[in-house]
Design a protein around this motif. Structure first.
Motif, PDB file in Angstrom:
ATOM      1  N   MET A 114       0.621  -1.106  -0.099  1.00  0.00           N
ATOM      2  CA  MET A 114       0.329   0.081   0.042  1.00  0.00           C
ATOM      3  C   MET A 114       0.628   1.287   0.181  1.00  0.00           C
ATOM      4  O   MET A 114       2.176   1.059   0.371  1.00  0.00           O
ATOM      5  N   ASN A 115       0.669   2.015  -0.693  1.00  0.00           N
ATOM      6  CA  ASN A 115       0.852   3.826  -0.576  1.00  0.00           C
ATOM      7  C   ASN A 115       2.555   3.987  -1.468  1.00  0.00           C
ATOM      8  O   ASN A 115       3.075   3.926  -0.765  1.00  0.00           O
ATOM      9  N   ASN A 116       2.128   3.248  -2.591  1.00  0.00           N
ATOM     10  CA  ASN A 116       3.519   3.257  -3.778  1.00  0.00           C
ATOM     11  C   ASN A 116       3.099   3.898  -4.682  1.00  0.00           C
ATOM     12  O   ASN A 116       1.498   4.232  -4.787  1.00  0.00           O
ATOM     13  N   SER A 117       3.448   3.200  -6.240  1.00  0.00           N
ATOM     14  CA  SER A 117       2.520   3.616  -6.933  1.00  0.00           C
ATOM     15  C   SER A 117       3.028   3.020  -8.268  1.00  0.00           C
ATOM     16  O   SER A 117       3.502   2.852  -9.771  1.00  0.00           O
ATOM     17  N   PHE A 118       2.287   1.526  -7.638  1.00  0.00           N
ATOM     18  CA  PHE A 118       2.002  -0.251  -8.876  1.00  0.00           C
ATOM     19  C   PHE A 118       1.284   0.180  -9.588  1.00  0.00           C
ATOM     20  O   PHE A 118       0.016   0.804  -9.068  1.00  0.00           O
ATOM     21  N   HIS A 119       1.302  -0.223 -10.893  1.00  0.00           N
ATOM     22  CA  HIS A 119       0.318   0.108 -11.578  1.00  0.00           C
ATOM     23  C   HIS A 119       0.207  -1.156 -12.874  1.00  0.00           C
ATOM     24  O   HIS A 119       0.659  -2.136 -12.223  1.00  0.00           O
ATOM     25  N   GLY A 120      -0.339  -0.801 -13.306  1.00  0.00           N
ATOM     26  CA  GLY A 120      -0.934  -2.273 -14.573  1.00  0.00           C
ATOM     27  C   GLY A 120      -2.354  -3.434 -13.365  1.00  0.00           C
ATOM     28  O   GLY A 120      -2.134  -2.764 -12.802  1.00  0.00           O
ATOM     29  N   LYS A 121      -2.437  -3.854 -13.918  1.00  0.00           N
ATOM     30  CA  LYS A 121      -3.615  -5.068 -13.713  1.00  0.00           C
ATOM     31  C   LYS A 121      -2.969  -5.782 -12.234  1.00  0.00           C
ATOM     32  O   LYS A 121      -1.501  -6.255 -12.476  1.00  0.00           O
ATOM     33  N   ILE A 122      -3.712  -6.443 -11.572  1.00  0.00           N
ATOM     34  CA  ILE A 122      -2.837  -8.114 -10.391  1.00  0.00           C
ATOM     35  C   ILE A 122      -3.069  -9.336 -11.790  1.00  0.00           C
ATOM     36  O   ILE A 122      -3.906  -9.172 -12.370  1.00  0.00           O
ATOM     37  N   PRO A 123      -1.754  -9.828 -11.671  1.00  0.00           N
ATOM     38  CA  PRO A 123      -1.746 -10.649 -12.257  1.00  0.00           C
ATOM     39  C   PRO A 123      -2.617 -11.745 -11.863  1.00  0.00           C
ATOM     40  O   PRO A 123      -2.660 -11.928 -10.059  1.00  0.00           O
ATOM     41  N   HIS A 124      -3.172 -12.981 -12.361  1.00  0.00           N
ATOM     42  CA  HIS A 124      -3.862 -13.849 -12.056  1.00  0.00           C
ATOM     43  C   HIS A 124      -3.128 -15.263 -11.296  1.00  0.00           C
ATOM     44  O   HIS A 124      -3.858 -16.002 -10.498  1.00  0.00           O
ATOM     45  N   GLU A 125      -1.866 -15.087 -11.578  1.00  0.00           N
ATOM     46  CA  GLU A 125      -1.469 -16.066 -10.664  1.00  0.00           C
ATOM     47  C   GLU A 125      -1.099 -15.539  -9.320  1.00  0.00           C
ATOM     48  O   GLU A 125      -0.913 -16.186  -8.246  1.00  0.00           O
ATOM     49  N   ILE A 126      -1.790 -14.620  -8.832  1.00  0.00           N
ATOM     50  CA  ILE A 126      -1.715 -14.691  -7.119  1.00  0.00           C
ATOM     51  C   ILE A 126      -3.092 -15.322  -6.795  1.00  0.00           C
ATOM     52  O   ILE A 126      -2.593 -16.066  -5.184  1.00  0.00           O
ATOM     53  N   GLY A 127      -3.906 -15.912  -7.653  1.00  0.00           N
ATOM     54  CA  GLY A 127      -4.563 -17.355  -7.059  1.00  0.00           C
ATOM     55  C   GLY A 127      -3.829 -18.192  -5.868  1.00  0.00           C
ATOM     56  O   GLY A 127      -4.090 -19.354  -5.697  1.00  0.00           O
ATOM     57  N   ASN A 128      -2.435 -18.633  -6.373  1.00  0.00           N
ATOM     58  CA  ASN A 128      -1.746 -19.509  -6.465  1.00  0.00           C
ATOM     59  C   ASN A 128      -1.045 -18.922  -4.635  1.00  0.00           C
ATOM     60  O   ASN A 128      -0.863 -20.494  -4.116  1.00  0.00           O
ATOM     61  N   LEU A 129      -1.474 -17.766  -4.546  1.00  0.00           N
ATOM     62  CA  LEU A 129      -1.682 -17.762  -2.747  1.00  0.00           C
ATOM     63  C   LEU A 129      -2.522 -18.170  -1.635  1.00  0.00           C
ATOM     64  O   LEU A 129      -3.104 -17.216  -1.304  1.00  0.00           O
ATOM     65  N   PHE A 130      -2.848 -19.425  -2.055  1.00  0.00           N
ATOM     66  CA  PHE A 130      -3.605 -19.880  -1.172  1.00  0.00           C
ATOM     67  C   PHE A 130      -3.473 -20.215   0.640  1.00  0.00           C
ATOM     68  O   PHE A 130      -4.559 -20.204   1.518  1.00  0.00           O
ATOM     69  N   ARG A 131      -2.186 -19.944   0.505  1.00  0.00           N
ATOM     70  CA  ARG A 131      -2.645 -19.753   2.709  1.00  0.00           C
ATOM     71  C   ARG A 131      -2.134 -18.024   2.676  1.00  0.00           C
ATOM     72  O   ARG A 131      -2.638 -17.846   3.581  1.00  0.00           O
ATOM     73  N   LEU A 132      -2.305 -16.974   2.192  1.00  0.00           N
ATOM     74  CA  LEU A 132      -2.622 -15.598   2.048  1.00  0.00           C
ATOM     75  C   LEU A 132      -3.907 -15.307   2.881  1.00  0.00           C
ATOM     76  O   LEU A 132      -5.153 -15.852   2.441  1.00  0.00           O
ATOM     77  N   GLN A 133      -3.754 -14.651   3.786  1.00  0.00           N
ATOM     78  CA  GLN A 133      -4.465 -14.090   4.322  1.00  0.00           C
ATOM     79  C   GLN A 133      -4.529 -12.465   4.616  1.00  0.00           C
ATOM     80  O   GLN A 133      -5.899 -12.032   4.830  1.00  0.00           O
ATOM     81  N   TYR A 134      -3.643 -11.826   3.917  1.00  0.00           N
ATOM     82  CA  TYR A 134      -4.487 -10.642   4.003  1.00  0.00           C
ATOM     83  C   TYR A 134      -3.146  -9.166   3.269  1.00  0.00           C
ATOM     84  O   TYR A 134      -2.282  -9.859   3.043  1.00  0.00           O
ATOM     85  N   ILE A 135      -3.943  -9.012   2.091  1.00  0.00           N
ATOM     86  CA  ILE A 135      -3.597  -8.182   0.676  1.00  0.00           C
ATOM     87  C   ILE A 135      -4.022  -6.452   0.808  1.00  0.00           C
ATOM     88  O   ILE A 135      -5.359  -6.712   1.005  1.00  0.00           O
ATOM     89  N   GLN A 136      -3.034  -6.362   1.484  1.00  0.00           N
ATOM     90  CA  GLN A 136      -3.417  -4.550   1.008  1.00  0.00           C
ATOM     91  C   GLN A 136      -2.577  -4.129  -0.315  1.00  0.00           C
ATOM     92  O   GLN A 136      -0.814  -4.001  -0.067  1.00  0.00           O
ATOM     93  N   PHE A 137      -3.363  -3.397  -1.169  1.00  0.00           N
ATOM     94  CA  PHE A 137      -3.399  -2.728  -2.546  1.00  0.00           C
ATOM     95  C   PHE A 137      -3.080  -1.092  -1.779  1.00  0.00           C
ATOM     96  O   PHE A 137      -3.225  -0.903  -3.766  1.00  0.00           O
ATOM     97  N   ASP A 138      -3.651  -0.562  -1.377  1.00  0.00           N
ATOM     98  CA  ASP A 138      -4.528   0.402  -0.922  1.00  0.00           C
ATOM     99  C   ASP A 138      -3.599   1.695  -1.430  1.00  0.00           C
ATOM    100  O   ASP A 138      -1.886   1.247  -1.665  1.00  0.00           O
ATOM    101  N   ASN A 139      -4.178   2.571  -2.221  1.00  0.00           N
ATOM    102  CA  ASN A 139      -3.611   3.936  -2.241  1.00  0.00           C
ATOM    103  C   ASN A 139      -1.829   2.712  -3.938  1.00  0.00           C
ATOM    104  O   ASN A 139      -0.851   3.494  -3.555  1.00  0.00           O
ATOM    105  N   ASN A 140      -2.538   2.953  -4.418  1.00  0.00           N
ATOM    106  CA  ASN A 140      -1.905   2.895  -5.900  1.00  0.00           C
ATOM    107  C   ASN A 140      -2.776   3.288  -7.019  1.00  0.00           C
ATOM    108  O   ASN A 140      -3.490   3.727  -6.971  1.00  0.00           O
ATOM    109  N   THR A 141      -1.579   2.805  -7.813  1.00  0.00           N
ATOM    110  CA  THR A 141      -3.217   3.212  -9.308  1.00  0.00           C
ATOM    111  C   THR A 141      -2.904   1.706 -10.452  1.00  0.00           C
ATOM    112  O   THR A 141      -2.439   2.037 -11.384  1.00  0.00           O
ATOM    113  N   LEU A 142      -3.318   1.253  -9.597  1.00  0.00           N
ATOM    114  CA  LEU A 142      -3.825  -0.505  -9.981  1.00  0.00           C
ATOM    115  C   LEU A 142      -4.750  -0.593 -10.967  1.00  0.00           C
ATOM    116  O   LEU A 142      -5.885   0.760 -10.951  1.00  0.00           O
ATOM    117  N   GLU A 143      -4.752  -1.019 -12.024  1.00  0.00           N
ATOM    118  CA  GLU A 143      -6.604  -1.028 -12.800  1.00  0.00           C
ATOM    119  C   GLU A 143      -6.182  -2.014 -13.198  1.00  0.00           C
ATOM    120  O   GLU A 143      -6.386  -3.344 -12.692  1.00  0.00           O
TER     121      GLU A 143
END
Length: 340
Positions: A114-143
């Protein structure tokens, strides 16, 4: 709004650290997971390649001079000591893309950029993270659209995607697969379509925060089944219809924030009994009508009431001044007067 924002931050902190013990646990998969340590190191280096702006040198330690578990922002597990369970790069001014190699960090529990300048799309490979509990992408320019593959992250407790440029509908898969979800916060984007009624099946939900989007339709009546819901923020959308009567019976509710929609209906006479823990009630800029019930003065926890620009009529309860915590009350733009 300052009080609302402060309270939301407190809720987020409590939710995060309330589960800190489980965040440090590692699940046993296979006989020797430490053999995969080189895969995590390689994935991190691939992530670094997609980051072209690092003004504070946050990633300068990401090299072979030290073990990757000591790189900035990296936390490895206690049991599987060569597996990355935490990636925290928040507020580092980083610019770039999220590499598909993020999906190779399969022990990851917390992902915070969060609070960076990442952009582009979230890759679908994010779905491989089956143990993930918290995902925080606030305040970027993701699309782009929210990836349906996120529904594969069945351990998710918190989704924080506010203040980006996401578009499209909220994937129905999120509301049918993420049975442990406690927080979904996607404010300030360009989401369209309706709010999935199937969120009613996630009994663990405590925060639904979808304000400042382009959502349409009505608030699902079935949300009345969310007996742990504390924070409901749907303001500045295109929502219409009545505010569900079932929600007035959720004694867990502390925040109701619905300004600037086209919602209508009247406040129930016994609101002071059914919502005893309400702290903020914001329904300004809608089409609510009828009288303001006297029982609202029984909600001693109330700090903010905003009824601005609706169609309320009749007297304003004269005992609102007895509310010990009330800091803000606005009734302008209605047809109300003083009374009892």
């Amino acid at each position: 709004m300052g009080a609302l924002l402060q309270l939301f931050l407190v809720v987020n902190i409590l939710l995060l650290f309330g589960s800190s013990g489980s965040l440090m646990m590692s699940l046993v998969v296979g006989n020797n997971n430490n053999n995969n340590n080189e895969a995590d190191r390689f994935a991190l280096l691939e992530l670094k390649k997609q980051i072209y702006d690092d003004p504070y040198g946050a990633l300068s330690s990401w090299n072979d001079s030290i073990t990757f578990c000591n790189w900035f922002g990296i936390t490895c597990g206690r049991r599987h000591r060569q597996r990355v369970i935490g990636l925290d790069l928040q507020g580092m001014g980083l610019g770039g893309y999220i590499s598909p190699f993020i999906g190779n960090l399969t022990f990851l529990r917390v992902l915070n950029i969060m609070n960076n300048s990442f952009h582009g799309k979230i890759p679908h490979e994010i779905g491989n993270l089956f143990r993930l509990q918290y995902i925080q992408f606030d305040n970027n320019t993701l699309e782009g659209v929210l990836p349906t593959s996120l529904a594969n992250c069945t351990s998710l407790k918190g989704i924080y995607f506010s203040k980006n440029n996401f578009v499209g509908e909220i994937p129905i898969e999120l509301s049918t697969s993420l049975s442990k979800l406690e927080v979904i916060a996607i404010n300030g984007n360009g989401l369209t379509g309706e709010i999935p009624s199937s969120f009613r099946n996630i009994s663990s939900l405590q925060v639904i925060s979808l304000s400042v989007n382009e959502l349409q339709g009505s608030i699902p009546e079935s949300f009345g089944q969310l007996t742990n819901l504390f924070y409901l923020s749907l303001g500045i959308n295109n929502l219409s219809g009545m505010f569900p009567l079932s929600l007035y019976n959720l004694s867990s509710l502390g925040i109701i924030s619905l300004p600037l929609n086209q919602l209508h209906g009247s406040l129930p006479r016994d609101i002071g009994l059914t919502l005893p823990n309400l702290i903020i009630l914001q329904i300004g800029g809608n089409l609510f009508s009828g009288r303001i019930p006297n029982s609202i003065s029984n909600i001693s926890t109330l700090k903010s009431i905003d009824f601005t620009t609706n169609n309320f009529v009749g007297p304003i309860p004269n005992n609102l001044g007895n509310l010990p915590n009330l800091q803000w009350f606005s009734i302008s733009g209605n047809q109300c007067g003083t009374g009892s």
